[in-house]
Design an enzyme around this catalytic site. Sequence first.
Site, PDB file in Angstrom:
ATOM      1  N   CYS A 130      30.646 -12.197  25.497  1.00  0.00           N
ATOM      2  CA  CYS A 130      29.232 -11.939  25.233  1.00  0.00           C
ATOM      3  C   CYS A 130      28.381 -12.918  26.029  1.00  0.00           C
ATOM      4  CB  CYS A 130      28.951 -12.090  23.738  1.00  0.00           C
ATOM      5  SG  CYS A 130      27.225 -11.780  23.286  1.00  0.00           S
TER       6      CYS A 130
ATOM      7  N   ASP B 194      17.411  -6.499  24.985  1.00  0.00           N
ATOM      8  CA  ASP B 194      18.596  -7.341  24.846  1.00  0.00           C
ATOM      9  C   ASP B 194      19.042  -7.767  26.238  1.00  0.00           C
ATOM     10  OD1 ASP B 194      20.675  -8.693  23.679  1.00  0.00           O
ATOM     11  OD2 ASP B 194      21.553  -6.962  22.676  1.00  0.00           O
ATOM     12  N   ASN B 195      19.845  -8.828  26.287  1.00  0.00           N
ATOM     13  CA  ASN B 195      20.476  -9.261  27.532  1.00  0.00           C
ATOM     14  C   ASN B 195      19.469  -9.594  28.633  1.00  0.00           C
ATOM     15  OD1 ASN B 195      23.233  -8.929  26.526  1.00  0.00           O
ATOM     16  ND2 ASN B 195      22.757  -6.744  26.537  1.00  0.00           N
TER      17      ASN B 195
END
Length: 538
Positions: free
Chosen positions: A179, A324-325
């Site tokens: 992750c 996200d990310n």
Amino acid sequence: RESPERIQPSSRLSTKSQQSKMPGIGQVLGGLGKAVSGPVNLVKSVLPKKEAVDALEYDHEANEKYNIDDYKELAAMYPIVDDRDKKVADNWVQRHPHMQRLTGVHPFNSEPMRLPELLDFGFISPVNLHIVRDHGAVPKIKWEEHKLTIKGNVGQSVTFTMDEIEAMPCISFPCLVTCAGNRRKEQNQIKRSIGFNWGPAACATTVWTGVPLRHVLAKAGVTKPQEGRRFVCFAGPKNELPKSYDNQQGGPGSYGTSIDIETALDPSCDIILAYKQNGEYLHPDHGYPLRVLIPGYIGGRMVKWLEEIEVTAEESNNFYHYNDNRVLPAHVDAEKATEEGWWFKPEYIINKLNINGAVAYPWHNEELKITPANPVYTMKGYAYSGGGHRVIRVEISLDQGLSWTLANITEREKPRWAADSSNDRARHWCWCLWELEVETAKLADCVEICMRAWDQSQNSMPERPTWNVMGMLNNPWYRIRVHPAGANAVKFEHPTQAGPDKTEGWMVKMAAATPPEQEGELLWGWGGKGTPAAPPRS
């Protein structure tokens, strides 16, 4: 599809006696919970017998040179459902009880409780101790009912059953999955991010089997980039998640994202639609029956339970692709990011991993006797980099960075593509494992151990962290403080321990001790005064 009967792998203890005390180290529950011990060299045993003596130089380019069935011991599913899952939607998913739950019982976001437990298995990790990132409930999907659709700006839309996908030519190779939030809990001690508390064990290397993405795209008439074909978008099941945009890619409630089509079609990028891990069909937590695997990328691009691939002119407009990310500048907090539209600025999207690493031995709260009978301690850990870059060195400092000693990289893969070459076409998709023997007398005199790594492009782990609102790609020197522990002994303290309920670690204590006006923030992590370095002993 029913998988073959699975056998729980034996656990491993460290093959070298460290003469140190660490609660529960190296023990993995086997079968129905009986602790099993004994050193087993699983790394070499999973390779073909004719290659076993040369495990470090094993040629993963030649798919036919090894048998993925040899890895099945490391794909064993835990035999029962955890009691904690019996009252939630995942009450059918079998999970290992040594996986630390980071977001409560549900959804399941988890890493092994102790990094040494993972690394004791060696280069190839067991599936049931592999990082899991779930945004919601695990969909209960039947092999014979699942279908994959390729649509969008393609020559012809096509739909495949799982039997049709499995019948296509496949490849198998080892690859790290991690992750982007690996080691995030350190960031959360500097200033609270919007992400939960990953520790340093949110990564693992396993052997994946699947169909190259470019071959599947070719069946839909897509073989090269052109106008209208700039991105390849992936999506999981519809109505799976609570958040979405109207008319988003993938449909309502789906998890979707995209990559550029040049990467999708590049043979040397090794992107596959994976249906096996360590020789067995995927565990439900890892995307059964089908997921995307993008070597060298963050896990957030590797969509699980894959249902749809769409070729488009623009990047995905899925809620999770934008929200996200991302790694935003340190001055941008969550409120500013939303008010000023930072989530939609393309320059802050993250795809490839940065260089990172951590120390497993010595582990947190481990005690070491300093005696003539115990003159040497073997430090161990991992390092990895993104984009196929080779980690070229790992270094350890016992004097807070004034001098560094090279560790020995003991296990790494021979690269796919351009093997035996030093140029940038070589692709390294896995972590490397390292060791360093240190005189115990030197550990008695130091106040902290610092670890850093470098890759072939001279990217290195920085001395200090840089805070960002998502707490992603945190990769500063890994620092372990060393404390006296009675006569002739020392005790080691890691910066944090994964999970919201763990209050141990020198960074956690440092944040708790800040003045009230700092509200628990370590100002040195985002441009303020102070230092992460351990103070001199009093």
